[in-house]
Design a protein around this motif. Structure first.
Motif, PDB file in Angstrom:
ATOM      1  N   LEU A  93       0.823  -1.204   0.000  1.00  0.00           N
ATOM      2  CA  LEU A  93       0.000   0.000   0.000  1.00  0.00           C
ATOM      3  C   LEU A  93       0.865   1.265   0.000  1.00  0.00           C
ATOM      4  O   LEU A  93       0.562   2.238  -0.692  1.00  0.00           O
ATOM      5  CB  LEU A  93      -0.922  -0.006   1.221  1.00  0.00           C
ATOM      6  CG  LEU A  93      -1.998  -1.106   1.235  1.00  0.00           C
ATOM      7  CD1 LEU A  93      -2.648  -1.216   2.610  1.00  0.00           C
ATOM      8  CD2 LEU A  93      -3.045  -0.846   0.163  1.00  0.00           C
ATOM      9  N   LEU A  94       1.943   1.230   0.781  1.00  0.00           N
ATOM     10  CA  LEU A  94       2.855   2.371   0.790  1.00  0.00           C
ATOM     11  C   LEU A  94       3.545   2.536  -0.565  1.00  0.00           C
ATOM     12  O   LEU A  94       3.754   3.655  -1.035  1.00  0.00           O
ATOM     13  CB  LEU A  94       3.905   2.191   1.891  1.00  0.00           C
ATOM     14  CG  LEU A  94       3.411   2.291   3.341  1.00  0.00           C
ATOM     15  CD1 LEU A  94       4.525   1.914   4.298  1.00  0.00           C
ATOM     16  CD2 LEU A  94       2.878   3.683   3.644  1.00  0.00           C
ATOM     17  N   GLN A  95       3.884   1.421  -1.180  1.00  0.00           N
ATOM     18  CA  GLN A  95       4.529   1.471  -2.496  1.00  0.00           C
ATOM     19  C   GLN A  95       3.610   2.108  -3.521  1.00  0.00           C
ATOM     20  O   GLN A  95       4.043   2.898  -4.367  1.00  0.00           O
ATOM     21  CB  GLN A  95       4.904   0.055  -2.930  1.00  0.00           C
ATOM     22  CG  GLN A  95       5.650  -0.016  -4.254  1.00  0.00           C
ATOM     23  CD  GLN A  95       5.958  -1.448  -4.645  1.00  0.00           C
ATOM     24  OE1 GLN A  95       5.051  -2.240  -4.920  1.00  0.00           O
ATOM     25  NE2 GLN A  95       7.224  -1.796  -4.650  1.00  0.00           N
ATOM     26  N   ARG A  96       2.331   1.787  -3.451  1.00  0.00           N
ATOM     27  CA  ARG A  96       1.363   2.382  -4.383  1.00  0.00           C
ATOM     28  C   ARG A  96       1.297   3.895  -4.197  1.00  0.00           C
ATOM     29  O   ARG A  96       1.212   4.654  -5.167  1.00  0.00           O
ATOM     30  CB  ARG A  96      -0.017   1.764  -4.155  1.00  0.00           C
ATOM     31  CG  ARG A  96      -1.075   2.254  -5.129  1.00  0.00           C
ATOM     32  CD  ARG A  96      -2.424   1.640  -4.801  1.00  0.00           C
ATOM     33  NE  ARG A  96      -3.425   2.013  -5.802  1.00  0.00           N
ATOM     34  CZ  ARG A  96      -4.651   2.422  -5.511  1.00  0.00           C
ATOM     35  NH1 ARG A  96      -5.030   2.539  -4.247  1.00  0.00           N
ATOM     36  NH2 ARG A  96      -5.502   2.740  -6.464  1.00  0.00           N
ATOM     37  N   ALA A  97       1.346   4.334  -2.942  1.00  0.00           N
ATOM     38  CA  ALA A  97       1.293   5.770  -2.675  1.00  0.00           C
ATOM     39  C   ALA A  97       2.600   6.456  -3.029  1.00  0.00           C
ATOM     40  O   ALA A  97       2.611   7.574  -3.553  1.00  0.00           O
ATOM     41  CB  ALA A  97       0.951   6.007  -1.202  1.00  0.00           C
TER      42      ALA A  97
END
Length: 238
Positions: A93-97
């Motif tokens: 999820l952090l990578q997507r952001a």
């Protein structure tokens, strides 16, 4: 006008991200419960202080030479593996952001792997509990110190996870920025605690706050998924 096929693909992707957010939050909460229930049960046996004499440490391990303690240690290992599942979901999820190159999200993931590896592979206390009735004072003190110093080193992995995750959150707004700044502050506190690991109880402040932060993030992920909107945020923050 956006083609119907592209719209459907976008919606399907958003649903998958939404499910990942909820699954990550649920897994994180489950990991906290599964990890700390056995730890609290074992500590109820009367864990001695860090500077305890070898005789007191040996008495602690001898008192814990019971079948339920072995089961509790195994359950704690399952809890740390569940936490690794949470970290994997959080890192995605952090990578997507964050976007590419997602170096901070990757560091957060690797930090979680290091923590899980320590939790599963460090068997110093497990071995001492298993041989509690036979252990002498010198060996008991050694196992006790190995476990405690290894635990203190694991705070650095938690600090790395906190600092990188907090950095992504602050720079992207993937969660409310106060959660990002909190994570950064906790990470700094964990690093400082490692240098003063021998001060009884001092470490518990940043360590306890880290798990409060984990629970907060998990609740936000479960309560409000923003992936369905197609935004690059997590947990309902816009």
């Amino acid at each position: 006008m956006e083609p119907v096929g592209e719209r459907l693909n976008t919606t399907a992707e958003a649903v998958r991200w939404s499910r990942l957010e909820r699954a990550t939050g649920i897994t994180g909460l489950v990991s906290v419960v599964v990890l700390f229930t056995p730890i609290i049960a074992i500590s109820s046996l009367g864990e001695p202080p860090l500077d305890a004499a070898g005789a007191d440490i040996a008495t602690f391990f001898r008192a814990a030479d019971a079948g339920w303690v072995d089961a509790a240690e195994a359950t704690a290992s399952l809890g740390i593996l569940a936490f690794l599942w949470f970290v994997v979901g959080l890192a995605l999820l952090l990578q997507r952001a964050e976007g590419q190159p997602a170096w901070r999200s990757t560091i957060a993931l690797v930090s979680g792997v290091l923590l899980a590896a320590y939790g599963v592979l460090d068997a110093s206390w497990d071995a001492a509990f298993h041989r509690g009735t036979e252990i002498d004072e010198t060996l008991a003190a050694y196992a006790f110190d190995v476990g405690n110093i290894g635990f203190a080193n694991s705070w650095l992995a938690l600090a790395s996870l906190s600092l990188t995750a907090g950095s992504v959150i602050v720079s992207t707004g993937a969660q409310p920025r106060w959660t990002g700044w909190s994570a950064i502050g906790i990470g700094i506190g964990l690093v400082l605690a490692r240098y003063f690991w021998f001060v009884e109880g001092l470490w518990f402040v940043p360590y306890g706050l880290f798990w409060v932060w984990v629970i907060t993030v998990c609740v936000r992920l479960i309560r409000g998924s923003s992936a369905s909107t197609g935004s690059r945020t997590m947990g309902g923050q816009t």
